[in-house]
Design an enzyme around this catalytic site. Structure first.
Site, PDB file in Angstrom:
ATOM      1  N   ASP A  38       0.805  -1.118  -0.098  1.00  0.00           N
ATOM      2  CA  ASP A  38      -0.111   0.030  -0.007  1.00  0.00           C
ATOM      3  C   ASP A  38       0.941   1.280   0.059  1.00  0.00           C
ATOM      4  OD1 ASP A  38      -3.556   0.280   0.995  1.00  0.00           O
ATOM      5  OD2 ASP A  38      -2.169   1.781   0.630  1.00  0.00           O
ATOM      6  N   ASN A  99      -5.420  -4.766  -6.676  1.00  0.00           N
ATOM      7  CA  ASN A  99      -6.726  -4.095  -6.146  1.00  0.00           C
ATOM      8  C   ASN A  99      -6.574  -2.599  -5.784  1.00  0.00           C
ATOM      9  OD1 ASN A  99      -8.927  -4.166  -3.864  1.00  0.00           O
ATOM     10  ND2 ASN A  99      -7.069  -3.339  -2.859  1.00  0.00           N
ATOM     11  N   TYR A 171     -12.318   6.589 -14.219  1.00  0.00           N
ATOM     12  CA  TYR A 171     -12.301   5.385 -13.526  1.00  0.00           C
ATOM     13  C   TYR A 171     -13.063   4.300 -14.310  1.00  0.00           C
ATOM     14  CZ  TYR A 171     -13.685   2.190  -9.448  1.00  0.00           C
ATOM     15  OH  TYR A 171     -13.971   1.322  -8.487  1.00  0.00           O
ATOM     16  N   LYS A 175     -11.230   0.562 -15.564  1.00  0.00           N
ATOM     17  CA  LYS A 175     -11.584  -0.637 -14.989  1.00  0.00           C
ATOM     18  C   LYS A 175     -12.198  -1.668 -16.116  1.00  0.00           C
ATOM     19  CE  LYS A 175     -11.482  -0.222 -10.576  1.00  0.00           C
ATOM     20  NZ  LYS A 175     -10.218  -1.191 -10.165  1.00  0.00           N
ATOM     21  N   THR A 205     -16.360   1.813   1.575  1.00  0.00           N
ATOM     22  CA  THR A 205     -15.153   1.840   1.801  1.00  0.00           C
ATOM     23  C   THR A 205     -14.893   3.532   1.554  1.00  0.00           C
ATOM     24  OG1 THR A 205     -14.497   1.725  -0.386  1.00  0.00           O
ATOM     25  CG2 THR A 205     -14.518  -0.260   0.788  1.00  0.00           C
TER      26      THR A 205
HETATM   27  N1  LIG Z   1     -15.566   0.092  -2.931  1.00  0.00           N
HETATM   28  C1  LIG Z   1     -16.383  -0.544  -3.834  1.00  0.00           C
HETATM   29  O1  LIG Z   1     -17.602  -0.690  -3.493  1.00  0.00           O
HETATM   30  C2  LIG Z   1     -15.711  -0.929  -5.233  1.00  0.00           C
HETATM   31  C3  LIG Z   1     -16.381  -1.595  -6.143  1.00  0.00           C
HETATM   32  C4  LIG Z   1     -15.983  -1.718  -7.290  1.00  0.00           C
HETATM   33  C5  LIG Z   1     -14.374  -1.826  -7.511  1.00  0.00           C
HETATM   34  N2  LIG Z   1     -13.650  -1.441  -6.110  1.00  0.00           N
HETATM   35  C6  LIG Z   1     -12.182  -1.272  -6.422  1.00  0.00           C
HETATM   36  O2  LIG Z   1     -11.888  -2.226  -5.141  1.00  0.00           O
HETATM   37  C7  LIG Z   1     -10.449  -1.645  -5.203  1.00  0.00           C
HETATM   38  C8  LIG Z   1     -10.172  -1.394  -3.626  1.00  0.00           C
HETATM   39  O3  LIG Z   1     -10.826  -0.099  -3.113  1.00  0.00           O
HETATM   40  P1  LIG Z   1     -11.439  -0.002  -1.997  1.00  0.00           P
HETATM   41  O4  LIG Z   1     -12.883   0.531  -1.969  1.00  0.00           O
HETATM   42  O5  LIG Z   1     -11.068  -0.773  -0.885  1.00  0.00           O
HETATM   43  O6  LIG Z   1     -10.719   1.470  -1.551  1.00  0.00           O
HETATM   44  P2  LIG Z   1      -9.735   1.990  -0.371  1.00  0.00           P
HETATM   45  O7  LIG Z   1      -9.372   3.564  -0.790  1.00  0.00           O
HETATM   46  O8  LIG Z   1     -10.039   1.803   0.908  1.00  0.00           O
HETATM   47  O9  LIG Z   1      -8.506   1.293  -0.713  1.00  0.00           O
HETATM   48  C9  LIG Z   1      -7.579   1.440  -1.870  1.00  0.00           C
HETATM   49  C10 LIG Z   1      -6.090   1.380  -1.353  1.00  0.00           C
HETATM   50  O10 LIG Z   1      -5.373   1.204  -2.482  1.00  0.00           O
HETATM   51  C11 LIG Z   1      -4.205   2.315  -2.140  1.00  0.00           C
HETATM   52  N3  LIG Z   1      -3.576   2.757  -3.275  1.00  0.00           N
HETATM   53  C12 LIG Z   1      -3.962   3.760  -3.971  1.00  0.00           C
HETATM   54  N4  LIG Z   1      -3.087   4.168  -4.718  1.00  0.00           N
HETATM   55  C13 LIG Z   1      -2.072   3.134  -4.749  1.00  0.00           C
HETATM   56  C14 LIG Z   1      -0.763   3.041  -5.484  1.00  0.00           C
HETATM   57  N5  LIG Z   1      -0.450   3.826  -6.419  1.00  0.00           N
HETATM   58  N6  LIG Z   1      -0.194   1.963  -5.268  1.00  0.00           N
HETATM   59  C15 LIG Z   1      -0.367   1.165  -3.891  1.00  0.00           C
HETATM   60  N7  LIG Z   1      -1.285   1.529  -3.199  1.00  0.00           N
HETATM   61  C16 LIG Z   1      -2.475   2.495  -3.753  1.00  0.00           C
HETATM   62  C17 LIG Z   1      -4.670   3.246  -1.142  1.00  0.00           C
HETATM   63  O11 LIG Z   1      -3.913   3.601  -0.345  1.00  0.00           O
HETATM   64  C18 LIG Z   1      -5.816   2.499  -0.312  1.00  0.00           C
HETATM   65  O12 LIG Z   1      -5.330   1.883   0.687  1.00  0.00           O
HETATM   66  C19 LIG Z   1     -10.195  -0.529  -6.073  1.00  0.00           C
HETATM   67  O13 LIG Z   1      -9.432  -1.060  -7.381  1.00  0.00           O
HETATM   68  C20 LIG Z   1     -11.588  -0.062  -6.326  1.00  0.00           C
HETATM   69  O14 LIG Z   1     -11.570   0.685  -7.607  1.00  0.00           O
HETATM   70  C21 LIG Z   1     -14.308  -0.776  -5.314  1.00  0.00           C
END
Ligand SMILES: NC(=O)c1ccc[n+]([C@@H]2O[C@H](COP(=O)([O-])OP(=O)(O)OC[C@H]3O[C@@H](n4cnc5c(N)ncnc54)[C@H](O)[C@@H]3O)[C@@H](O)[C@H]2O)c1
Length: 305
Positions: A38, A99, A171, A175, A205
Site C-alpha cells: 500500500d 486491487n 475510472y 476498469k 469503503t
Molecule cells: N468500494 C467499492 O464498492 C468498489 C467497487 C468496485 C471496485 N472497487 C475497487 O476495489 C479496489 C479497492 O478499493 P476500496 O474501495 O477498498 O478503496 P480504499 O481507498 O479503501 O483502498 C484502496 C487502497 O489502495 C491504495 N493505493 C492507492 N493508490 C495506490 C498506488 N498507486 N499504489 C499502491 N497502493 C495504492 C490506497 O492507499 C488504499 O489503501 C479498487 O480497485 C476499487 O476501484 C471498489
C-alpha cells in the site's frame, strides 16, 4: 475449516485498508504468506503513508505471516521491486491480487487532465506493471523445470467499467481496460499454468464514501467472523481466495462480481443480431431505418433519459 492456500505466497496491492485488507486477511486465514502493498495515499491519490503496516499487524496478531511493501504500483521499477521482495522474503510468488485504486470523479467537462491521467495510471498501469513482473518470474520458473507454475492473477474491475457510470470517464475507462487486460493476459499465461481472472467487488469503503448518500466506511476487520454485513469490504474475499486456489485451475479469463450475497458471472461482449448486406456497400441514408427495424428493434437504442 480446510485451508485452501497452505504454503502459497501472495501479493495484494492497496491492501492497507478497505477491500484489499479484506483479501489479505482472508488469504492469510487460508495459509498464504502475504506481502501487503500500500502506497498509503489519500482516496484521490495524494500523499503517502504506512497503512500497509496495520494490515500486517492484524495478520501477524491472528497467527499469519506477512510483510509490508509501500510501492506505488503504477511505478514500473517499484512494481518490479515489490515482486522481488515477495520472492526474497517468502521464496516465490504464487498469487497476485491487483486491487489498488483511487477515484477522482466529475463529469467530463469538469475533469482535469491530471484527474484522468492519475486514475488511469493507478488502476491500469498499476495492474499491468505488477502483472508484467510476476509473468517474468513465472516464465523463468516454468522454463527452469518445465512444470505448470500454478500462478494466479486476480484483477479488480467495477460495475462502472462494465456498464458505465456518470462522472467516471477516467475510472470506468481504467476498469473496462482491466477487464480487457484480464482476457488477453489469460491467453498469454495459460500455457505456463497461470490463470488470470477479474473480480468486481462492492463495499462501504472510502472510495464509495466519496459519493453522495454513501454508507459509513467499514473496515474489513470491523466485522466479526460469522457476522454478516452486505457492505463489508471482505464480502468478495472468499471468491478471491477460491480463485487463487488450486481448485480454480480450470477458471481463466473470467469476470465475476461479488455484490452482497450474490456472486455474478459476467457475460461480456458477444455477437448480437447481425445485418448482412449481401456483398454490397452500405448506404448511410438507408442505414437508420435498417438498423432500427432489424437490429435494435427500436429507433432509440440506449436512450435512457
Ligand atoms: N468500494 C467499492 O464498492 C468498489 C467497487 C468496485 C471496485 N472497487 C475497487 O476495489 C479496489 C479497492 O478499493 P476500496 O474501495 O477498498 O478503496 P480504499 O481507498 O479503501 O483502498 C484502496 C487502497 O489502495 C491504495 N493505493 C492507492 N493508490 C495506490 C498506488 N498507486 N499504489 C499502491 N497502493 C495504492 C490506497 O492507499 C488504499 O489503501 C479498487 O480497485 C476499487 O476501484 C471498489
Amino acid at each position: 475449516m480446510s485451508r485452501l492456500l497452505e504454503g502459497k505466497v501472495a501479493v495484494v496491492t492497496g491492501a492497507g485498508q478497505g477491500i484489499g485488507r479484506g483479501h489479505a486477511l482472508e488469504l492469510a486465514k487460508h495459509g498464504a504468506k502475504v506481502l501487503v502493498n500500500d502506497l498509503g495515499s489519500s482516496v484521490h491519490g495524494e500523499g503517502t503513508g504506512r497503512a500497509a503496516d496495520d494490515t500486517v499487524a492484524l495478520i501477524v496478531e491472528r497467527g499469519g505471516e506477512a510483510a509490508a511493501n509501500y510501492a506505488n504500483v503504477a511505478d514500473y521499477a517499484a512494481a518490479g521491486e515489490m515482486v522481488a521482495q515477495a520472492v526474497d522474503t517468502f521464496g516465490q510468488l504464487d498469487i497476485l491480487v491487483n486491487n489498488a485504486g483511487i477515484v477522482r470523479d466529475s463529469a467530463i467537462w469538469n475533469m482535469d487532465e491530471a484527474d484522468f491521467d492519475s486514475v488511469i495510471a493507478v488502476h491500469l498501469k498499476g495492474a499491468w506493471a505488477p502483472s508484467k513482473h510476476a509473468a517474468v518470474h513465472w516464465r523463468e520458473r516454468n522454463k527452469a523445470n518445465g512444470a505448470p507454475v500454478g500462478g494466479r492473477i486476480i484483477n479488480t474491475t467495477s460495475g462502472a467499467g462494465l456498464v458505465g457510470n456518470f462522472g467516471q470517464t477516467n475510472y470506468a475507462t481504467a476498469k473496462a481496460g482491466i477487464a480487457g487486460m484480464t482476457q488477453t493476459l489469460s491467453l498469454e499465461l495459460a500455457k505456463m499454468g497461470v490463470t488470470v481472472n477479474c473480480v468486481g467487488p462492492a463495499a462501504a469503503t472510502r472510495i464509495t464514501a466519496t459519493m453522495p448518500g454513501a454508507p459509513a466506511v467499514i473496515e474489513a476487520n470491523d466485522v466479526d467472523e460469522g457476522e454478516w454485513n452486505p457492505m463489508d469490504p471482505s464480502v468478495s474475499s472468499p471468491l478471491v481466495v477460491w480463485l487463487a486456489s488450486d481448485e480454480a485451475a480450470h477458471v481463466n479469463g473470467q469476470v465475476i462480481r461479488a455484490v452482497a450475497e450474490n456472486i455474478i458471472w459476467m457475460k461480456g461482449w458477444a455477437d448480437g443480431p447481425t445485418l448482412n448486406n449481401k456483398g454490397r456497400r452500405w448506404d448511410a441514408s438507408k442505414l437508420g431505418a435498417q438498423l432500427g427495424i432489424d437490429i435494435f428493434g427500436t429507433r432509440a437504442p440506449g436512450l435512457r433519459y
